[in-house]
Write an enzyme that holds these catalytic residues in place. Structure first.
Site, PDB file in Angstrom:
ATOM      1  CD1 TRP A  89      -2.327  -2.137   1.670  1.00 31.29           C
ATOM      2  CD2 TRP A  89      -3.052  -1.045  -0.144  1.00 31.29           C
ATOM      3  NE1 TRP A  89      -3.379  -2.845   1.132  1.00 31.29           N
ATOM      4  CE2 TRP A  89      -3.838  -2.209   0.032  1.00 31.29           C
ATOM      5  CE3 TRP A  89      -3.324  -0.214  -1.235  1.00 31.29           C
ATOM      6  CZ2 TRP A  89      -4.879  -2.551  -0.836  1.00 31.29           C
ATOM      7  CZ3 TRP A  89      -4.356  -0.549  -2.097  1.00 31.29           C
ATOM      8  CH2 TRP A  89      -5.119  -1.694  -1.891  1.00 31.29           C
ATOM      9  CG  ASP A 159      -3.307   4.104   4.048  1.00 29.78           C
ATOM     10  OD1 ASP A 159      -4.384   3.922   4.644  1.00 29.78           O
ATOM     11  OD2 ASP A 159      -3.012   3.517   2.981  1.00 29.78           O
ATOM     12  CE  LYS A 183      -8.830  -3.146   3.002  1.00 29.44           C
ATOM     13  NZ  LYS A 183      -7.960  -2.022   2.617  1.00 29.44           N
TER      14      LYS A 183
HETATM   15  C1  LIG Z   1      -7.387  -1.378   1.345  1.00 31.92           C
HETATM   16  C2  LIG Z   1      -6.330  -0.367   1.545  1.00 31.92           C
HETATM   17  C3  LIG Z   1      -6.177   0.733   0.681  1.00 31.92           C
HETATM   18  C4  LIG Z   1      -7.052   0.941  -0.535  1.00 31.92           C
HETATM   19  O1  LIG Z   1      -8.311   1.294  -0.131  1.00 31.92           O
HETATM   20  P1  LIG Z   1      -9.457   1.680  -1.206  1.00 31.92           P
HETATM   21  O2  LIG Z   1     -10.528   2.152  -0.291  1.00 31.92           O
HETATM   22  O3  LIG Z   1      -9.800   0.417  -1.924  1.00 31.92           O
HETATM   23  O4  LIG Z   1      -8.919   2.720  -2.080  1.00 31.92           O
HETATM   24  C5  LIG Z   1      -5.196   1.645   0.951  1.00 31.92           C
HETATM   25  N1  LIG Z   1      -4.385   1.512   2.020  1.00 31.92           N
HETATM   26  C6  LIG Z   1      -4.489   0.466   2.867  1.00 31.92           C
HETATM   27  C7  LIG Z   1      -3.571   0.371   4.044  1.00 31.92           C
HETATM   28  C8  LIG Z   1      -5.476  -0.500   2.658  1.00 31.92           C
HETATM   29  O5  LIG Z   1      -5.585  -1.531   3.504  1.00 31.92           O
END
Ligand SMILES: *Cc1c(COP(=O)(O)O)cnc(C)c1O
Length: 347
Positions: A89, A159, A183
């Site tokens: 990511w 993030d 998530k």
């Molecule tokens: C799933 C995830 C993303 C991407 O998320 P989207 O909502 O599909 O754009 C980005 N960063 C992390 C750490 C993730 O787990």
């Protein structure tokens, strides 16, 4: 997973929200009914994370992936931005930023197979950067930062898509925190951004309004129609978290859950988790089998035993247990028992 009580409540309120005769999906996002839902969700999130008043909370769309581009667009045009690369990511966030600003990767654990959060004293930081960005929990590699970077001379951006609300975090030490909701919060379609207000003054007027975080903030996340049902469901999850005892209690549960599973993996030669002890994720626990030719059989039998979603991400293979807030401790017990039985049967 979503907590079952949240799902049953959403079901019960589906056709008639609080006596309105309408579903929350059918009312105007600018009407009193929805605004009360939106405001309560924000307040509950503020209570849970102890978000200071000098931070705005944005309820956006586009996923964490859109933020990969919005962050450099809003804060780093014509400047250098620092990034830490610890897995898939953060690698994607670096690629996205590379199109919009000058990127300095100040630490990179790809050389050791993304098995750690590099210690801060190993970083090659540069002065005068717009921000430092890292991914607090690498969902695919199962690597979580056990520390918040200290003493930076620029805003910290993280993030938190797969770790937000799993434990308390010091919001005041960050310039911006973002997370896709799907998530550990609610359904897909909603992206949370928590941003210090003074940073919003840096957003250039030249970018389109819907991509401009200060414009989104100024419109209370209603510059255009927000994802109202996802916002509502996220609000139900925030209420559920408060009822459970808040994030201190979630952290206790999540640590117990993760320790139980890591102990089962470490206690056997049949299973292995490749991440260094101090960087292991509480939320995403990848594991491999000593004999990878059994992977497909493991996933098939697990599915039969009612344990789904254990196949590792296609980019890394193996297995991965994502044990977000809504996963009960009984779910971990079921997995651990299944793993022991599979090992016995394969001997
Ligand atoms: C799933 C995830 C993303 C991407 O998320 P989207 O909502 O599909 O754009 C980005 N960063 C992390 C750490 C993730 O787990």
């Amino acid at each position: 997973m979503l907590p079952e009580t949240v799902l049953t409540r959403a079901r019960d309120e589906m056709l008639d929200w609080h006596g309105s005769g309408m579903s929350i999906m059918e009312v105007s996002h600018r009407g009193k009914l929805f605004l009360s839902v939106a405001e309560k969700a924000e307040q509950d999130l503020r209570d849970l994370l102890n978000i200071p008043d000098d931070y705005d909370v944005l309820f956006m769309q586009g996923g964490a992936t859109l933020l990969f581009s919005l962050i450099p667009m809003n804060f780093a045009a014509g400047k250098v931005a620092q990034y830490i690369q610890t897995g898939s990511w953060s690698k994607k966030s670096i690629a996205a930023a590379g199109k919009l600003c000058s990127v300095e990767v100040v630490a990179d654990s790809s050389g050791t197979g993304y098995d750690r959060a590099p210690a801060q004293d190993s970083w090659d930081t540069v002065p005068d950067s717009a921000y430092l960005h890292y991914c607090m929990n690498e969902t695919i590699h199962g690597v979580e930062f056990p520390f918040v970077p200290q003493g930076m001379d620029c805003p910290l951006i993280t993030d938190c898509s797969s770790t937000i609300l799993s434990r308390p975090m010091p919001v005041n030490e960050f310039g911006l925190i973002y997370a896709g909701a799907q998530k550990n919060i609610g359904p897909a379609g909603l992206t949370l951004v928590i941003v210090r207000k003074d940073l919003l003054e840096l957003c250039p007027d030249s970018i389109p309004d819907v991509l401009n975080l200060s414009k989104v903030a100024a419109s209370d996340s209603m510059l255009n129609t927000p994802p109202t049902y996802s916002w509502y469901l996220a609000g139900l999850v925030f209420e559920w978290l408060k009822e459970q005892g808040g994030l201190e209690e979630m952290e206790r549960r999540n640590r117990r859950k993760a320790q139980r599973l890591y102990a089962a993996i470490d206690g056997s030669d049949f299973y292995k988790n490749p991440v260094q002890l101090d960087s292991r994720s509480l939320m995403n626990i990848p594991f491999i089998l000593a004999d990878s030719s059994l992977d497909a059989e493991f996933v098939r039998q697990a599915e039969e035993a009612g344990l789904s979603g254990l196949k590792g991400h296609r980019s890394v293979g193996g297995m991965r247990a994502s044990i977000y807030n809504a996963m009960p401790e009984a779910g971990i017990e079921a997995l651990v028992s299944f793993m022991a039985e599979f090992e016995r049967n394969s001997a």
